[in-house]
Each structure stands twice: as structure tokens, then as C-alpha cells.
Enzyme design. Structure first.
Site, mmCIF file in Angstrom:
data_model
loop_
_atom_site.group_PDB
_atom_site.id
_atom_site.type_symbol
_atom_site.label_atom_id
_atom_site.label_comp_id
_atom_site.label_asym_id
_atom_site.label_seq_id
_atom_site.Cartn_x
_atom_site.Cartn_y
_atom_site.Cartn_z
ATOM 1 N N GLY D 15 39.412 48.721 35.492
ATOM 2 C CA GLY D 15 40.575 49.599 35.376
ATOM 3 C C GLY D 15 41.216 49.469 34.012
ATOM 4 N N ARG D 76 33.147 51.317 35.814
ATOM 5 C CA ARG D 76 32.682 50.245 36.681
ATOM 6 C C ARG D 76 31.191 50.468 36.867
ATOM 7 N NH1 ARG D 76 37.952 50.862 38.662
ATOM 8 N NH2 ARG D 76 39.030 48.863 38.769
ATOM 9 N N ASP D 107 38.529 40.350 36.564
ATOM 10 C CA ASP D 107 37.588 39.467 37.253
ATOM 11 C C ASP D 107 36.140 39.971 37.247
ATOM 12 O OD1 ASP D 107 39.136 37.379 37.927
ATOM 13 O OD2 ASP D 107 39.253 37.832 40.071
ATOM 14 N N THR D 130 44.432 43.829 32.592
ATOM 15 C CA THR D 130 44.637 44.489 33.881
ATOM 16 C C THR D 130 46.126 44.463 34.183
ATOM 17 O OG1 THR D 130 44.486 44.200 36.272
ATOM 18 C CG2 THR D 130 43.967 42.274 34.948
ATOM 19 N N ASP D 132 47.442 44.153 36.979
ATOM 20 C CA ASP D 132 47.739 43.414 38.216
ATOM 21 C C ASP D 132 48.147 41.961 38.006
ATOM 22 O OD1 ASP D 132 47.281 45.631 39.781
ATOM 23 O OD2 ASP D 132 45.142 45.212 39.990
ATOM 24 N N ASP D 134 46.451 39.334 38.022
ATOM 25 C CA ASP D 134 45.861 38.468 39.046
ATOM 26 C C ASP D 134 44.716 37.621 38.498
ATOM 27 O OD1 ASP D 134 44.264 40.610 38.533
ATOM 28 O OD2 ASP D 134 43.762 41.034 40.609
ATOM 29 N N ARG D 176 46.582 45.472 45.134
ATOM 30 C CA ARG D 176 45.827 45.416 46.375
ATOM 31 C C ARG D 176 45.747 43.969 46.884
ATOM 32 N NH1 ARG D 176 43.235 50.231 47.307
ATOM 33 N NH2 ARG D 176 43.137 50.698 45.090
#
Lengths: 328, 328, 328, 328
Positions: D15, D76, D107, D130, D132, D134, D176
């Protein structure tokens, strides 16, 4: 002979729009300038029926010109559509010695105001406040210009990710009955297609247009869809349709939603609100009633509420052609 | 009978303004739509005299609708004011088979274009691009609406600090000869006073107004000063004057400067630029020359370059009155 | 044994910064959460000496988390530097039954607080609020992150016009004693050079760097200059120097000024302010006094006020190297 | 002994996130600074397998530091998960004489890179990009800070309309598997509740909290819901639940969607990206491989890719407590 106006009430009703606070500020300060009292009515016609009033002076509207939403709050009222509701409202108004009302809102607000005027011979003036721009008698409603900028900025952001991933996006913007927002942001954000309530482009033409756009070398596309688009498909259904009928597209959907209604008003909306507030109050003081103030060819003019409600605000179809040329 | 137009050149000249790129994009894509060649000319008349050209197609103007500045760059050219300079430019144009020019800029740009048209009977159409809005024949020049939002947002920020410290700010905004920006941002940002080139308010009235404003309970004040304000004092001189002649003010100064010229164009400016580009190219194709496209009562219309240059764009003096009422 | 704390006062002092309101909100709500009373003190130490207090509950700080400036207003107080001034303040505090103070501000604010604490053994905790980030004991002061974004957005706009006209801009940003803002926005906006108070780059190296930058093919350049840059020249003097000593540059100057202080705080500043407010109040309730809360390695920690005042906040010199590499 | 590195490839994968372009710019310019060649790989691992390369120099990355998305595009890739796919990529890399790769992504990107490194003993360094946040081994991923500001500004707009109509809004934000965005914007926008994947608050507690919030005098409420919230209900289901089980709420829903990914990066993300790019290239030149660069306690440090992938980025649970206190 009309009664001399010494106290004016102001309310906001229907969906909120950026610029409503700037209009409230203008009404309050124009009253102060003319040494008239001013009363804020909370929650639109709901507050009118409950006597939810607050006396306002020039300092009460400090620092609100750049705030979205409405400090007087807004509501949609069913009860005001009944004779009893309106009678109740009238009693509160009389008790509070309010001599006239400035109504900030859209079609529904004006319809209520016109009936109220007829029933009680009570002076009212409307100020068009809605992001949808779907009101006859003004080239711009309060909040429309701000919403265009908000939406275009959001689409610019989505464009970043669309370009990075070579994607097709269907983006839903507000406009259940009117394509003003969709048309303008479609041109402003460089969308490949624009679907609006006023024109039925047809699914086939949409598909054809996407194919042509791809052949011309474009790797990503954005299609703007007004809530009430004529094709009658939601952005989710449009995505499904393309997924099933067209090869090689990575389709995504975005529904911009309520963020379109908020935010600090643009300079245009602040100036327009200020001008409209002055005109509304000074028209009431000059004995006018049952009018809407509006922007016509750059000037603030009056249109009978009657015409404002019945008239149809036309979209600028030239923009569809401009959009088509820009999608070359 | 005029020669059929097969290739159009486009340039930007004078001070840059948001929306110029959107206008370039529109000119290029309208040419592509009509299967006409399009050539970008770099650095305005400078590039015209040097033959600094680049062939452009629909994809060349990808992703520029939302960019400030001008990808074709801009310059002010002294040499083009000479016969030799213009002759040189004409030779380059002929060599490149350019049949007509779209000129994006202001008064100076149009004057150069008109002389060029007269000398060589060469078709030109102007698109008004300047943040100052000081051009006759259009209610809005490209970049004006964006600049208003940029300035109002900056003043909103200054207002935070003005309110927190109970200060008086003199804020200088662009406008050497025209008060359009000052007037609109003054109303839009809720300034206490607005000083413009068109009206001499006089120092005494300014002082009086600040006193009244304070007496009404205001603890902070903002005064907008156009670069070319009639009082003839810079914001620094105004600060000194207040420091010396009025008690109890904590006065600060801010010159907003060049940031007013840049940034992503507003939706309004992007739509306007798109419409103007279409009209400019299609007018040339229809055999028109020596006109400026402009927004008049919501429609894109042609005004002879001659009138556009000689005419005087009027400020909306109603806004001074609105500002006075709002400062109650 | 320390007195149980039942009522806490909060004030903002010194230059205002985005996030101060979010910190006030956090202090007030943390008090409410712990069933402690909270009192707002207006205009910093000025209001403390005049007893200009206002009782605040959770609802008093509604809708302020996203507002720039400070609703409690701020001031710089000379009188509080005298024993008499502080005695007067103490009396007002005692009369109002305030048991502890949260002080939001910078070095000057903390110095006043520390002396006050020593003289009257009165519990105080500081929250670092200043856009300059020049306080020891915290990696970030409130308002610093917001100011970086404000400045970078302004420079992005100026870059539009710099690129369009192939210009060199000297842009002055805040930072009389510290180069934090200049360094970060210099890297963030892609400036060619950054002049800060901590390092003397020397005029010769600046000139050399501009020459190299031009040779590398760059047509426009931006140089960030902190107010207190070590070279000791204002942006206006730098412009004059280049005009006189270097050929072929079109040099402009912009002083960003007070707009750098205002605006809605960034998410980072809002979260930081919320965390700091909680820690400040809970530290007081836990019997701590004479500390500053700060962000250290991602956690909110306490630093003795003493150290916070004497310590020197270090700039990240790695950024100068990064800037040099990025200017390749 | 490792081969001397003379040419570095850079790609973005997964992303897209704001700051990726700033990181690309930094990688390219750090290569130029060290006189190393640099090659851009288009569409992540897809382009790697197809040899979709482009030689880049310092001027290739002009004017991209402030652009969202990624000029190298992203994708992707399923095929890269096969041995054949990676073999194909390796061949293209060898043919192009690329000696090492900088991988910008999350990741999945790093897992692909680590396997590639193991299979071909090929030097790789990762940069975490990213929204996120994360990823283990860095307090901030590129794009996270920008996304927080984008989301908070959108919620501020929704707050305007929520307050004006006394409504309850459920707002879905990205995340998510991780609640970083939800937690921070929840505190930053003053949400009443925050639902995240890491903690199961339970429907009953949500209902209870809304009741309490109302009793405390609040008339509008905002609940932030991460995509993957533990309660396991979408914002639409939550709306239905409240509509059916609680009286007197006017509930609305907003899914912010892809606009969260785009936009000009914040100053923080631009500086972080610039620092990370320098560190990534210089680490490769120093013979390091199979690491990720990350921000740890304010410094750019290396973490083995292995640990970065297996480690779990922890959310700051202190923020849940801060949020609860702020909702008083």
C-alpha cells in the site's frame, strides 16, 4: 402599515452548511448596527416551538465567522408541519416580542417559513444555506463553495493512491437531487466521468468511456458519482458491474460522506454570508417580507420565497462538455 | 479569409497565479480534442523570442490541474517591448508553424499580445491569470479565489495569537493598485478595518475606528492593509504611528508576502481555468482574435483585448460598508 | 506531609502555541475525572496577581482541542518578577483555595514558577508549550510539530512561485535562539541551505553553496534563515549581499512572521497535550512538585524544573548533514 | 568479502503511503552524493520481475518531496512469492548491474526481500512505509503521522455537523490489524470511545459509555472504529445496534476510506523519510544487508529484517486511559 421592527429572531434549519455561522454573525451584527435587538433561536423550528431563545449582541458572535456547523444548532421538525406546531411557535414569538425572523436553510426551511408567514402575517426573510446549491434565485448557496474545496482536496488525496496503484475509483459525493457538487468537483479534480441525477449517461457509455480513457494511455481513473445519479447504481454496484464486465481493472470505491458538510468556510462563503445577512436584516427593516436573499450576477438580490421554492436551480451543462474535453 | 489554425502555442507571462497550470492543461487538451497540435512556450515572451518551445499532447499535462505556479514558467520581458524583440519572436513562431497564441497573464501580457497582433496580424487570445483580480472584462481572474482562501487561512492563524495576547495586528496583503484581495479577506477574516488603494480612509478615521472598536469590548484587532493603500503608509509606519499616538496597544505587523501567490488552486479556479481554456482555443478555431476570455455573470464571454486593457476593474465598494457593519 | 490537593489552577504564559488549549482541556478534564476542582487563571501571571480566575468544569473546555491560541489568554509579566507581585499572587491563590498550579509555557514561565514554589512552598508543575522546541527535558514542546507543518506548507507555496520564476528566496522562520524550526523545515521543504543560530556557516560557504546548486542544474533555490542565525544578517541583508556580489540571481525575501504561531494543532500536538495534562495533574495529586512533564523516548516523564531551565535543548545536527546530502 | 556497491535499485511495494516519494528522493540523492548510480524499479516486485527499470539522478526526484503516493508506483505481487518469479527478478537485476536494493514498504515487502536476500545472497535494506504503523523496530512508519493529521482534520469536519445536529457518529478509520491510527486520532479528535483490534471493549461497555457521556451533558458523540476492531462489528452494524437498543440517538456512519492514504506528507514524515533514505544507502555502502532502518528514541537505527517481520509493534495502551479521562 407594517409594524416597526425592533427585535429580529434568527434560526438555522435543515442540513448544516459552512457559512451558516458567518450568516448568523452578520444578522446579529447588522441588528446591533441598526440598534435592533436580536434573538437566536436554537435547533431551527424545534426551538421555535419550544421557545428555546437566547438574546444575542455583537460580542455573542465573536470568533465564529470561520467555524463550520451552526452555533444555533439545526434540526428537521415534523411538528412544525402541523398547524398546532406553528401556533405554538407563534405564541412563543409573540411572548418574546420578536417582530421578524431570518431563516437560514434550504427548500424545506423556506416552505415552513412561507406557510408561517401566510398563517400569521409574520415577516420572514430566507438566507439560502446548503452545500447542495439546489436553490433557485441564487447562483451560490452558503456552503457550496466550501464543499467543493473540501471534496476536491479529498479527491486529490485519493488520486495519489489511484495513480500509485493504477486503479479505477468510483467516488460518491453528496447530491441526492442535484449534480452541482459532482459536476464541479468532477471538472476540478480532473475526473474521467461524472454521473449526475440530471443526465442519464447510461452504463454502456460509461464502459465505453473507460475503455477509451485507458486506450489513450491513462493508467488510473476517477469517476465521480452523485448520490442520486441517474444510472441508479450505487458506487458499490458500479464496482461490481466493472468487476464482472471489464477485464484488467483494479476497482475501488469511496463514499466521502458527512465530512463534505463541515469545515471552516472558504473566503467566498464568508463574504457571501456577510453580505446576505446585511441584506436580510435591512430588507426586513425596509418592510420587505417573504423573500429570499440570493446572489444574482454578483449582486445580492431578493427573490420571492414562493419562486425560490418552486423554481428549479439549473446545473451548468456546459461543464459536462468541458469534462468530456478535459478527459481527452 | 483567415488561415486555418492547425497549431496553437500557449504561454504564461507576468506574475504566476494558481490556476495557470489548469489553464495550460485545458488549452492543451482542447487542442487534442479538436485534433490540433499544441506547443508550450517557456518563460513567456522571453521563450517566444528564443524559440524555447515544446510540443505538448494530452498526457503532457497529466497531474498538473492541482499544482500552483506554471510548468511553462513565467517571466517579465523588456526586450519584447522592442520591435526587434517581437520580430525575433515572430520568426520563431513562423519556423515552428504556430498559427495562433493563447496568452495567460495580466495587463502587461495582454498589451504585448495586442501589439504583436497588430504588427503581424497574428491571432491571439488572452486568459486573465493574476491573483490581483484587477482586469476589466471578467469578474474573476485565475488565482484570485485561491489567494483569498490562502490569505484568510493565514489571518485565521494570526487571529489565534492576536486574541491570546490582546494585540492589534496590521497585516499587509498583495494589491499594489487594486484592493480586491484586501476587501474580500478583510470581510472574510473579520478585520476591524481595511485600507485599500481606491479609498482614502485617512489616519484620523483609522484611529477613531480603533478607539471605537476597543470601547465596544474588543480586546484584539486586525487591520488589513493593501500594499498600495491610499493612506500611503506601510504596515511598519502604521505600527509606529499607533505606538506613538495611542495608549495601551500592543501592536504587531505581518507582511504575508509571496506565499499568497502559490498553492493548489481552489475548485473554483480549476473549473474557471478549464472553461477558459476551452473557450480560448475554440474561439481561435472559430476565427476570433484579439480577445480576452472572461467570466461575466457566470458565463465565459469574450472582451476585446483593447477594452480589457483600457477598462478599469471596479472593486465592490458595498464590501466596505459590510465590513463597517460587521465591525460593530 | 503535603496538603491534600483539592483544587488546581491552570495558566498559560509567554508566547502562545498550538496545543495549549488541548493541554488546558486535559488539565481540566483530568481534574474532573479525579473529582478535583479546577480554576482557570487568565493572562498568565498577570491574572494570577489580579485574581482573574474562573472556575472550570469538563464542559468548559468543550470544542477547544482543535483551536490554536489559548482561551485563558497569555501575557508576559514584569511585575511577577518582583517579590511584591508574587506575594499579591499568593494572596489571591490562598483566597481562592487553590492548592497547586499547572503552568503551561516556556523557560520564562518555568523560572517564575520555580521562584514562586521556593518562596511559598507552593506546588507547581510545568507543561512545555512553545513552538520553538528550545526546552530541555522533552523531545517536543507543544506547538512545535504544528509549526513545522504550518511553515512547510507556506514554503511549498513559495516554492511554486520560486520555480515558476527561477528565483532565489531567503525565507525567515521563527527561532531567535534555536534552530529547531529552521532545521526541520529546511529538510522538510527541500531547502538548499539552512542558516541557524547554533552554527556559523559563513557567508562565503553560503555563496559557494548557491553557486554549486546552480551548476547542478537547479533553476530556483530556497534558503531558510532562522531569526537568530549565526551569520547575523537578516534576510533583507542577505538579499542585498547576493544582489551585489552574485550575478544572475532574481532574489526575493519572505518573513513568515506570526502566522507560524497559530492554527489548529496537529494530531501529534493534540495527543501530546492530552498526555501531558494527565501526567501534570496526576503528578501533583501524587505529591510531586517543581517538575516539568516532557516527552522522553516516547514516554511522558518528569524533569526537575531546575534542570529544565538550566539544561540546553540540543538541535539534531545530523539534519544539517541530511540537508547537505539532499541538496545534491 | 562483499562486492563493492556501485549501483543501487529502489522500489516501493504494498500500500502506498505519504513520504514514500520523499524516501525515494533521499535514496536517489544519497546515491548521487556518494557518486553511486541509482535505478528506480517500477511497480515493486512486479517491475523487478519484468526489468521495468529507470536510471535516476538527483534531478529526477525534483519537486516530489511534498507529493503523496509514489512516482515509482506500487503493486502487490503474487508471482514474486514463487521461486521462478524471484529467479526472473534476479536475472533482470544482474543484467542491469544492480548491486543492492532499497525496499520501501511494509511487512509483506520485507518478507519478500528477506527471502530474496537468502536465496541469492543479494544485499537489501528496508525502509518502513505504511500508514498503519504496525512494524516492529521503528516508533513511526512513513505516512503514519500524515495519516493522523488527515484523519483528524476529517473528523473535525464531521464534528461540526455532529454538534450542529446533536448526533452520534461511528467513524471507521484504517487499521485492519493495528489500532495505532484509531487510538491516536481518537485522542486527537476528542472521540468519546475508540474501538481497536487489540482490545475487546465489549458492546455492553460501549453502550454504558455512551449513556454516561450523554448524562454528563454531551449532546453529540464520536466513536472511532478501526477496520479490524475486536468487537467485530462494522460501523454499519454498530449503528443498527444502537438504533435498536438505545433511545433518542440520531446515529450516522462515516467510512473515511482511501483518502487516508494520500496527500502531501507532514514535515515529520518528510524529515523521517530523508533521514531513513540516507541511512539505508549508507548502510548498504558500509556492507550491511538484511536490515530495516527505523526510528528508535529519535535516532535512525538498524533492526534485522527478521526481527522487524517477526516482532510485534505495540500500541500505546496509555492512550486508552488518556481517552477515557478526556471523555469525562
Amino acid at each position: 402599515m407594517p409594524k416597526t421592527i425592533k427585535k429580529i429572531g434568527v434560526l438555522t434549519s435543515g442540513g448544516d452548511a459552512p457559512g451558516m455561522n458567518a450568516a448568523i454573525r452578520s444578522v446579529v451584527r447588522t441588528c446591533a448596527y441598526h440598534k435592533i435587538e436580536c434573538v437566536g433561536v436554537y435547533r431551527g423550528y424545534e426551538g421555535l416551538m419550544e421557545g428555546d431563545f437566547k438574546s444575542m449582541n455583537a460580542r455573542s458572535v465573536k470568533d465564529i465567522i470561520n467555524k463550520g456547523g451552526t452555533i444555533l444548532k439545526s434540526a428537521r421538525s415534523k411538528e412544525f408541519r402541523t398547524v398546532e406546531g406553528r401556533k405554538q411557535a407563534y405564541n412563543h414569538i409573540k411572548n418574546a416580542n420578536i417582530d421578524a425572523l431570518v431563516l437560514i436553510g434550504g427548500d424545506g426551511t423556506f416552505t415552513g417559513g412561507m406557510i408561517f408567514n401566510q398563517e400569521f402575517d409574520f415577516p420572514v426573510i430566507g438566507i439560502p444555506g446548503t452545500i447542495d446549491n439546489d436553490i433557485y434565485g441564487t447562483s451560490h448557496t452558503l456552503g457550496f463553495d466550501t464543499a467543493l474545496n473540501t471534496v476536491v482536496e479529498a479527491i486529490d488525496k485519493i488520486r495519489d493512491t489511484a495513480s500509485s496503484h493504477n486503479r479505477l475509483f468510483f467516488i460518491e459525493v453528496m447530491g441526492r437531487d442535484a449534480g452541482h457538487i459532482a459536476l464541479n468537483v468532477g471538472v476540478g479534480a480532473g475526473a474521467e466521468e461524472i454521473l449526475i441525477p440530471e443526465e442519464d449517461m447510461g452504463l454502456d457509455r460509461l464502459v465505453e468511456s473507460l475503455r477509451r480513457s485507458r486506450e489513450s494511455g491513462k493508467t488510473s481513473s476517477i469517476v465521480i458519482v452523485a448520490e442520486g445519479d441517474k444510472i441508479g447504481k450505487s458506487v458499490f454496484e458500479l464496482k461490481d458491474y466493472v468487476d464482472e464486465n471489464m477485464e484488467g481493472y483494479d476497482v475501488r470505491v469511496s463514499v466521502l460522506g458527512h465530512m463534505q458538510r463541515g469545515g471552516a468556510p472558504s473566503c467566498f462563503d464568508r463574504v457571501l454570508a456577510s453580505r446576505m445577512g446585511v441584506k436580510a436584516v435591512e430588507s426586513l427593516l425596509a418592510g420587505k417580507t417573504n423573500y429570499m436573499v440570493g446572489l444574482i450576477n454578483g449582486e445580492i438580490e431578493l427573490t420571492p420565497l414562493d419562486s425560490a421554492i418552486k423554481g428549479k436551480s439549473k446545473i451548468n451543462l456546459e461543464l459536462l462538455r468541458v469534462s468530456e474535453i478535459m478527459s481527452t
